[in-house]
Design a protein around this motif. Sequence first.
Motif, short mmCIF file in Angstrom:
data_model
loop_
_atom_site.label_atom_id
_atom_site.label_comp_id
_atom_site.label_asym_id
_atom_site.label_seq_id
_atom_site.Cartn_x
_atom_site.Cartn_y
_atom_site.Cartn_z
N PHE A 28 -65.20 -43.93 -58.95
CA PHE A 28 -66.47 -44.64 -58.97
C PHE A 28 -66.69 -45.20 -60.38
O PHE A 28 -66.50 -44.49 -61.36
CB PHE A 28 -67.61 -43.70 -58.58
N PRO A 29 -67.10 -46.45 -60.51
CA PRO A 29 -67.25 -47.10 -61.82
C PRO A 29 -68.51 -46.64 -62.55
O PRO A 29 -69.48 -47.39 -62.70
CB PRO A 29 -67.30 -48.59 -61.47
N LEU A 30 -68.48 -45.41 -63.01
CA LEU A 30 -69.64 -44.79 -63.64
C LEU A 30 -69.31 -44.41 -65.08
O LEU A 30 -68.17 -44.11 -65.41
CB LEU A 30 -70.06 -43.56 -62.85
N HIS A 31 -70.32 -44.37 -65.92
CA HIS A 31 -70.10 -44.05 -67.33
C HIS A 31 -69.67 -42.60 -67.50
O HIS A 31 -70.28 -41.69 -66.94
CB HIS A 31 -71.39 -44.30 -68.14
N HIS A 32 -68.61 -42.42 -68.27
CA HIS A 32 -68.04 -41.09 -68.46
C HIS A 32 -69.06 -40.12 -69.05
O HIS A 32 -69.17 -38.96 -68.62
CB HIS A 32 -66.82 -41.21 -69.37
N GLY A 33 -69.82 -40.56 -70.05
CA GLY A 33 -70.80 -39.68 -70.67
C GLY A 33 -71.90 -39.25 -69.72
O GLY A 33 -72.36 -38.11 -69.75
N LEU A 34 -72.32 -40.18 -68.85
CA LEU A 34 -73.33 -39.85 -67.85
C LEU A 34 -72.82 -38.78 -66.90
O LEU A 34 -73.54 -37.82 -66.57
CB LEU A 34 -73.73 -41.11 -67.08
N LEU A 35 -71.57 -38.92 -66.46
CA LEU A 35 -71.00 -37.91 -65.56
C LEU A 35 -70.90 -36.55 -66.27
O LEU A 35 -71.23 -35.52 -65.68
CB LEU A 35 -69.63 -38.36 -65.08
N ASN A 36 -70.48 -36.55 -67.52
CA ASN A 36 -70.44 -35.29 -68.27
C ASN A 36 -71.82 -34.65 -68.34
O ASN A 36 -71.96 -33.43 -68.19
CB ASN A 36 -69.92 -35.54 -69.69
N SER A 37 -72.82 -35.48 -68.58
CA SER A 37 -74.19 -34.98 -68.68
C SER A 37 -74.63 -34.30 -67.39
O SER A 37 -75.30 -33.26 -67.42
CB SER A 37 -75.13 -36.15 -69.01
N ILE A 38 -74.25 -34.86 -66.26
CA ILE A 38 -74.62 -34.27 -64.97
C ILE A 38 -73.89 -32.96 -64.72
O ILE A 38 -74.48 -31.97 -64.27
CB ILE A 38 -74.33 -35.28 -63.83
N PHE A 39 -72.60 -32.93 -65.03
CA PHE A 39 -71.80 -31.74 -64.73
C PHE A 39 -72.00 -30.59 -65.72
O PHE A 39 -71.81 -29.42 -65.36
CB PHE A 39 -70.31 -32.10 -64.70
N LEU A 40 -72.36 -30.89 -66.96
CA LEU A 40 -72.38 -29.85 -68.00
C LEU A 40 -73.23 -28.63 -67.65
O LEU A 40 -72.74 -27.50 -67.76
CB LEU A 40 -72.82 -30.47 -69.33
N PRO A 41 -74.49 -28.78 -67.23
CA PRO A 41 -75.28 -27.57 -66.92
C PRO A 41 -74.66 -26.72 -65.82
O PRO A 41 -74.73 -25.48 -65.87
CB PRO A 41 -76.64 -28.13 -66.49
N HIS A 42 -74.06 -27.36 -64.84
CA HIS A 42 -73.47 -26.63 -63.71
C HIS A 42 -72.21 -25.88 -64.13
O HIS A 42 -71.96 -24.75 -63.66
CB HIS A 42 -73.17 -27.60 -62.57
N VAL A 43 -71.42 -26.46 -65.01
CA VAL A 43 -70.22 -25.76 -65.48
C VAL A 43 -70.60 -24.63 -66.42
O VAL A 43 -69.97 -23.56 -66.40
CB VAL A 43 -69.25 -26.76 -66.16
N VAL A 44 -71.63 -24.81 -67.23
CA VAL A 44 -72.12 -23.69 -68.06
C VAL A 44 -72.51 -22.52 -67.17
O VAL A 44 -72.15 -21.37 -67.44
CB VAL A 44 -73.31 -24.14 -68.94
N ALA A 45 -73.23 -22.80 -66.10
CA ALA A 45 -73.64 -21.73 -65.18
C ALA A 45 -72.42 -21.06 -64.56
O ALA A 45 -72.39 -19.83 -64.39
CB ALA A 45 -74.55 -22.30 -64.10
N PHE A 46 -71.40 -21.83 -64.23
CA PHE A 46 -70.18 -21.29 -63.62
C PHE A 46 -69.41 -20.41 -64.61
O PHE A 46 -68.90 -19.34 -64.24
CB PHE A 46 -69.30 -22.44 -63.14
N ASN A 47 -69.33 -20.83 -65.86
CA ASN A 47 -68.55 -20.10 -66.87
C ASN A 47 -69.29 -18.94 -67.51
O ASN A 47 -68.68 -18.08 -68.16
CB ASN A 47 -68.14 -21.05 -68.00
N ALA A 48 -70.61 -18.90 -67.38
CA ALA A 48 -71.45 -18.07 -68.24
C ALA A 48 -71.09 -16.59 -68.24
O ALA A 48 -71.09 -15.93 -69.30
CB ALA A 48 -72.92 -18.24 -67.86
N SER A 49 -70.76 -16.03 -67.11
CA SER A 49 -70.49 -14.59 -67.06
C SER A 49 -69.19 -14.21 -67.75
O SER A 49 -69.00 -13.05 -68.14
CB SER A 49 -70.46 -14.10 -65.60
N THR A 50 -68.30 -15.18 -67.95
CA THR A 50 -67.02 -14.91 -68.60
C THR A 50 -67.12 -14.98 -70.12
O THR A 50 -66.48 -14.20 -70.83
CB THR A 50 -65.95 -15.90 -68.11
N VAL A 51 -67.92 -15.92 -70.64
CA VAL A 51 -68.04 -16.08 -72.10
C VAL A 51 -69.52 -16.11 -72.51
O VAL A 51 -69.98 -17.05 -73.17
CB VAL A 51 -67.31 -17.36 -72.57
N PRO A 52 -70.30 -15.08 -72.16
CA PRO A 52 -71.73 -15.11 -72.46
C PRO A 52 -72.03 -15.17 -73.95
O PRO A 52 -72.99 -15.84 -74.36
CB PRO A 52 -72.25 -13.82 -71.83
#
Length: 385
Positions: free
Chosen positions: A275-299
């Motif tokens: 999809f022709p979307l801005h890379h930074g915008l996509l990172n911005s959307i995914f970042l909070p969700h990946v933090v939540a996914f990783n959090a218990s491993t590297v709190p």
Amino acid sequence: MQEFFEFRLLPRVLYKSGLVAEMGAELSSLGATKAFIVTDAGLVKSGLVEHVQQALAETVEVVGVYSDVPPNSSVTVVEAAAAQARESGADLLVALGGGSPIDTAKAMRILITEGGNLLDYEGINILERRLIPMVAIPTTAGTGSEASNFAVIKDEANNVKLSFTSPYLAPELAILDPQVTQSLPAHLAAATGMDTLTHAFETYVSTESEPMSDALALGAVEIVSNYLRDATHHGPTNEEARGQMLIASCMAGIAFTNAYLGAVHALAHATGGHFPLHHGLLNSIFLPHVVAFNASTVPDRYARLARAFGINTGGRPREEVIDDLIAGLRQLASDCGLITQLRDLGIPEDALPMLAEQAFGDGAIYHNPVAPTVDDLLGILQAAW
């Protein structure tokens, strides 16, 4: 602390307001006489390309300009630009723009120096010698491409983003001049700024993190948290904010070159490939969700990032601090006017399984602190949708 780590110091980095007008004198050390500019149509229209041409003309001959680089550059664009530069006799590439023109110039260097098929050089450390020299002048504060040894180019035939990695891809010189970012629209200042923040976050929790990249990543997070809102909403009149964001972007670029990225970028690469979307915008959307996914491993790591981000961490449970960090990331994106859900970008829900499969095969995934399954990635995509 690790018993061993390697830290690469890449390009020479120069920072000064108005530096572009004075940069001609800096080119003598590169031994070049014929410069070829790689940029986009918007920067031609803004007059900035002409400004750069005049500065270069003090030292070298400008033998050509390629200005058809799109927001997500492709193999076809790289091939066309490289052919034009080769025909001009250029012995120096000057990339002016955001990550797309800079990555395009990096990939052009491969074809100009080595010839052949660009896809033959996809991957890590395929290149074996120095390439035609390159100067990078970023007009956005996000990708850090001016300081990295990576280039990401879209393969339009297969709708995937290809990664090229080699120390030889790093530019010889990076020019950071906040004046060239003054005309950057607010939505791009926001999206590229969140790209910087994502680089810093992913670097700090990467499986390859080390003390020097850690320091740069934390410093970049602190700058972004303090300056991104002003750089977005008051950028044309706030040179300090735009300048600080340029510095943060470069710092994060050096950091992730050494410690690599993670699942956010794997997901953004997969999504941006289709999809022709801005890379930074996509990172911005995914970042909070990946933090939540990783959090218990590297709190502990995320708690330290929270402190750099400005979250009060004193005497509080790490889980509570990380929850506040996730909320803070969403708030920053919202404050800067960015869309926060994939569905609002027109991505159909039935595309998510395909994107999960593709993200699973992306090279960035291997340095994520948690090794996700395809189902894990689908769950993150569904939450982001």
